[in-house]
Scaffold this motif. Structure first.
Motif, short mmCIF file in Angstrom:
data_model
loop_
_atom_site.label_atom_id
_atom_site.label_comp_id
_atom_site.label_asym_id
_atom_site.label_seq_id
_atom_site.Cartn_x
_atom_site.Cartn_y
_atom_site.Cartn_z
N GLN A 82 28.57 16.84 -28.47
CA GLN A 82 29.23 16.17 -27.36
C GLN A 82 29.27 14.67 -27.63
O GLN A 82 28.42 14.14 -28.35
CB GLN A 82 28.47 16.43 -26.05
CG GLN A 82 27.05 15.85 -26.05
CD GLN A 82 26.31 16.15 -24.77
OE1 GLN A 82 26.34 17.27 -24.26
NE2 GLN A 82 25.64 15.15 -24.23
N GLN A 134 22.57 11.96 -25.98
CA GLN A 134 21.68 13.10 -25.79
C GLN A 134 20.24 12.61 -25.93
O GLN A 134 19.93 11.78 -26.78
CB GLN A 134 21.96 14.18 -26.82
CG GLN A 134 23.41 14.64 -26.85
CD GLN A 134 23.67 15.65 -27.94
OE1 GLN A 134 23.01 16.68 -28.03
NE2 GLN A 134 24.63 15.36 -28.80
N THR A 135 19.35 13.15 -25.12
CA THR A 135 17.95 12.76 -25.20
C THR A 135 17.33 13.35 -26.46
O THR A 135 17.49 14.54 -26.75
CB THR A 135 17.17 13.25 -23.97
OG1 THR A 135 17.76 12.67 -22.81
CG2 THR A 135 15.71 12.82 -24.05
N ASN A 163 22.84 9.90 -30.47
CA ASN A 163 23.91 10.82 -30.85
C ASN A 163 24.08 10.72 -32.35
O ASN A 163 23.57 9.79 -32.98
CB ASN A 163 25.22 10.55 -30.12
CG ASN A 163 26.01 11.83 -29.91
OD1 ASN A 163 25.84 12.80 -30.65
ND2 ASN A 163 26.88 11.85 -28.91
N LEU A 201 17.65 16.13 -31.53
CA LEU A 201 18.61 16.09 -30.44
C LEU A 201 18.39 17.36 -29.65
O LEU A 201 18.70 18.46 -30.13
CB LEU A 201 20.05 16.01 -30.96
CG LEU A 201 20.46 14.69 -31.63
CD1 LEU A 201 21.84 14.82 -32.25
CD2 LEU A 201 20.42 13.55 -30.64
N GLY A 202 17.83 17.22 -28.44
CA GLY A 202 17.42 18.41 -27.72
C GLY A 202 16.36 19.16 -28.51
O GLY A 202 15.36 18.59 -28.93
#
Length: 255
Positions: free
Chosen positions: A86, A90-91, A107, A138-139
């Motif tokens: 995306q 992102q966390t 990201n 990322l996640g």
């Protein structure tokens, strides 16, 4: 252009507020409670420790937010985007300059192979210099940076998703390119993603395209692995290959 941001990022503000509260309380304690000399020494030590932590926080922020500004290069009208999953932040976490920084907005630009760090309050985006990045998440997905070596079939330097860890590592290389396509009789630019799967041993790196090729790299438990693959209906079609190979390797390490 390089971005130097004097303020602490949002995820540090709560920590700094706590530290400042502790400092304020520590400074009031000797006068309010008339503590004896040993307590005064302990209070001074606590104040010094809190001060060092606060200074470290400032140094960490300066170190992390020191990189070139990222400017979106996408041609207007291009379909899709160049990022991992995306275009929004992102966390994640990043291992940078020997430290680990958690819960930061990141990201990953797949076309340029760049890790991006967002600073929401200033709407700034920074490129983290790759030479100082050991890996990031990322996640729930984990990525590592590999530097080209002399192994047979050596991989080019860059970021790779780590799907299974151990003496035999399973890695995925995710890339995007801009392709020209014809949509409704009009020439259109579109981002398209490609994914390659690799197995890396202490002596060789090779692509994974089939169950047979993966099993050839695993020195033991061949019968158990073949039975497990049948029982779990593991598929090595392109769309299922990464998940099946990762599942098989994790089972292999459990034996």
């Amino acid at each position: 252009m390089r971005v130097k941001l004097p303020a602490l990022p949002p995820w540090w503000r709560g920590r700094v507020a706590v530290l400042l509260s502790l400092l304020s309380l520590a400074l009031r304690l000797p006068a309010a409670a008339q503590a004896p000399a040993p307590d005064t020494a302990a209070t001074a030590a606590a104040v010094a420790a809190a001060g060092r932590t606060y200074a470290a926080a400032l140094g960490t922020e300066q170190m992390l937010y020191d990189g070139p500004e990222y400017v979106d290069y996408t041609t207007p009208g291009t379909r899709g985007h160049q990022f991992w999953e995306q275009p929004q932040a992102q966390t994640g976490s990043v291992m940078y300059r020997g430290g680990t920084f958690a819960d930061v907005p990141l990201n990953y630009d797949l076309l340029r192979d760049e890790l991006l760090l967002f600073y929401p309050s200033l709407t700034a985006t920074i490129v983290l210099p790759a030479a100082h990045v050991a890996g990031f998440t990322l996640g729930s997905r984990r990525f590592v940076r590999l530097v080209g070596d002399t192994l047979a079939g050596a991989l080019p330097t860059g970021y790779y998703e780590l799907l299974a860890e151990g003496p035999v590592r399973l890695l995925a290389r995710h890339r995007k390119q801009v392709h020209q396509t014809i949509i409704s009789q009009a020439l259109t630019l579109e981002y398209q993603q490609t994914d390659e799967l690799f197995v890396r041993t202490p002596t060789i790196t090779t692509t994974v395209t089939s169950l047979k090729k993966l099993l050839a790299l695993l020195p033991a438990h061949q019968t158990e692995l073949q039975r497990y693959a049948r029982q779990q209906h593991l598929s090595f079609k392109p769309t299922d290959r990464a998940a099946s190979a990762g599942q098989l390797l994790r089972y292999y390490y459990s034996l």
